[in-house]
Design an enzyme around this catalytic site. Sequence first.
Site, PDB file in Angstrom:
ATOM      1  CD  GLN A   1      36.625  39.324  37.829  1.00 44.49           C
ATOM      2  OE1 GLN A   1      37.026  40.467  38.093  1.00 44.49           O
ATOM      3  NE2 GLN A   1      37.443  38.349  37.469  1.00 44.49           N
TER       4      GLN A   1
ATOM      5  CB  CYS B   1      37.774  30.945  32.227  1.00 50.82           C
ATOM      6  SG  CYS B   1      39.494  30.556  32.494  1.00 50.82           S
TER       7      CYS B   1
ATOM      8  CG  ASP C   1      31.768  33.352  40.249  1.00 53.40           C
ATOM      9  OD1 ASP C   1      32.583  33.981  40.951  1.00 53.40           O
ATOM     10  OD2 ASP C   1      32.065  32.838  39.154  1.00 53.40           O
TER      11      ASP C   1
ATOM     12  CE  LYS D   1      40.173  35.682  39.196  1.00 48.09           C
ATOM     13  NZ  LYS D   1      39.054  35.145  38.409  1.00 48.09           N
TER      14      LYS D   1
ATOM     15  CG  HIS E   1      35.331  31.666  35.381  1.00 45.28           C
ATOM     16  ND1 HIS E   1      35.928  30.450  35.632  1.00 45.28           N
ATOM     17  CD2 HIS E   1      36.345  32.552  35.205  1.00 45.28           C
ATOM     18  CE1 HIS E   1      37.242  30.601  35.610  1.00 45.28           C
ATOM     19  NE2 HIS E   1      37.528  31.857  35.350  1.00 45.28           N
TER      20      HIS E   1
HETATM   21  C1  LIG Z   1      38.582  34.044  38.308  1.00 39.30           C
HETATM   22  C2  LIG Z   1      37.155  33.676  38.309  1.00 39.30           C
HETATM   23  C3  LIG Z   1      36.733  32.412  38.729  1.00 39.30           C
HETATM   24  C4  LIG Z   1      37.688  31.320  39.137  1.00 39.30           C
HETATM   25  O1  LIG Z   1      38.587  31.706  40.108  1.00 39.30           O
HETATM   26  P1  LIG Z   1      39.809  30.716  40.461  1.00 39.30           P
HETATM   27  O2  LIG Z   1      40.638  31.526  41.356  1.00 39.30           O
HETATM   28  O3  LIG Z   1      40.484  30.387  39.155  1.00 39.30           O
HETATM   29  O4  LIG Z   1      39.200  29.526  41.077  1.00 39.30           O
HETATM   30  C5  LIG Z   1      35.390  32.155  38.737  1.00 39.30           C
HETATM   31  N1  LIG Z   1      34.498  33.069  38.353  1.00 39.30           N
HETATM   32  C6  LIG Z   1      34.863  34.299  37.947  1.00 39.30           C
HETATM   33  C7  LIG Z   1      33.826  35.291  37.542  1.00 39.30           C
HETATM   34  C8  LIG Z   1      36.202  34.635  37.890  1.00 39.30           C
HETATM   35  O5  LIG Z   1      36.555  35.843  37.472  1.00 39.30           O
END
Ligand SMILES: *Cc1c(COP(=O)(O)O)cnc(C)c1O
Length: 421
Positions: free
Chosen positions: A208, A374, A205, A231, A128
């Site tokens: 997800q 993104c 990260d 999320k 991302h």
């Molecule tokens: C949504 C997402 C982000 C960023 O999250 P924010 O809430 O916009 O800071 C980073 N990495 C992954 C894999 C995402 O799905």
Amino acid sequence: MVATASKTLASQVRQDFPILHQEVNGHPLVYLDNAATSQKPTAVINALRDYYEGDNANVHRGAHTLSNRATDAYEATRDKLAAFINASSRQEIVYTRNASEAINLVAYSWGMSALTAGDEIILSVMEHHSNLIPWQFVAQRTGAVLKFVEPTETGEFNLKQFESLLSDRTKLVSIVHVSNTLGCETPVDKVIPLAHKVGAKVLLDACQSIPHMPIDVQALDCDWLVASGHKMCGPTGIGFLYGKLDLLESMPPFLGGGEMIADVSLEHSTYAELPHKFEAGTPAIGEAIALGAAVDYLSNLGMDNIHAYEAELTRHLFDGLSQIDGITLYGPQPSADGTGRAALAAFTTEAVHAHDLATLIDQSGIAIRSGHHCTQPLHKHLKVSATARASLSFYNTHDEIDQFLTALQDTLEFFASVMDD
Ligand SMILES: *Cc1c(COP(=O)(O)O)cnc(C)c1O
């Protein structure tokens, strides 16, 4: 029967999500954009409202009752998050606005001070933008070098290539746990030990993964982990950074201001204990409290149950998509029981551009995403400018997937008939 048991899960939770019970463009809403943000259960909405109606005050400051109530509820979420990901200490949980800010915190605090010219950072092409741009900043300032793991032919993390990029110059591996576009799961059980073997730190990260499966940071042994509250059924404006205690101790502050200090004079200051050292200024108090309600909600359902049910949905989605002609799917196929990948499908069709597809399907009340999600470098690698993406959550049903598949098929048939004329 697993299927019957978990169908009960979906029907049991839908009443908890007020937003789902509405019509959009004359049709019942089918929300399939959960990878962009999840919907919020009543418990979360109530926690936010109750805070503003009953307890609103600044935290860590006043001796008065409201401030103490606000502080207790705000700090209680930290305990809930620590337990949710099995952190060894509540001090390892730092509140941020979102995952992006958490990665920037690590990049500015640790990256800018610990890295020097020639040090290497390994990322993947599927990151991302939030896990790419901050490291570009670090590379530009420090002279560190970015290296990238490409996805395999089947759209998975390329472990072989990753191993070939590792060296004693590798100082950081910053990697997505579950891709928001390909839906593949990074083999963290191999990646993290391999990175540690060469002395590199690992940032995961988990945007997800954390809403969809159990996470145990001690078992993973990652050095940092980031996630966004919005999320995982929480509000926007609140996310968190997990970091190993000794590592967070060694890192200089990121943002300066109130809340993060111990003693201040005009020329010098000392900083607060963890985690407050990284929490400058008045935080998103109500949002943090409501995130605690989201964690309770997910914990009560059980992350194993959520994962099992979403696997069923994934199997159903991929079975349905495979019946429709002219669709290209990105990322790995699910296994027979629907596991092994995320509950989302990114795809293109020969006949219709992703944006037109999302717009047309919206006419049937169905929300899917279109664009680069993104992950523009990944789309460049795949040689497509945009994909359509349907992403699921535990409150989605088999029926909703069928409605999406029907709308998709109808749209493609309509375009085919227009083209024939
Ligand atoms: C949504 C997402 C982000 C960023 O999250 P924010 O809430 O916009 O800071 C980073 N990495 C992954 C894999 C995402 O799905």
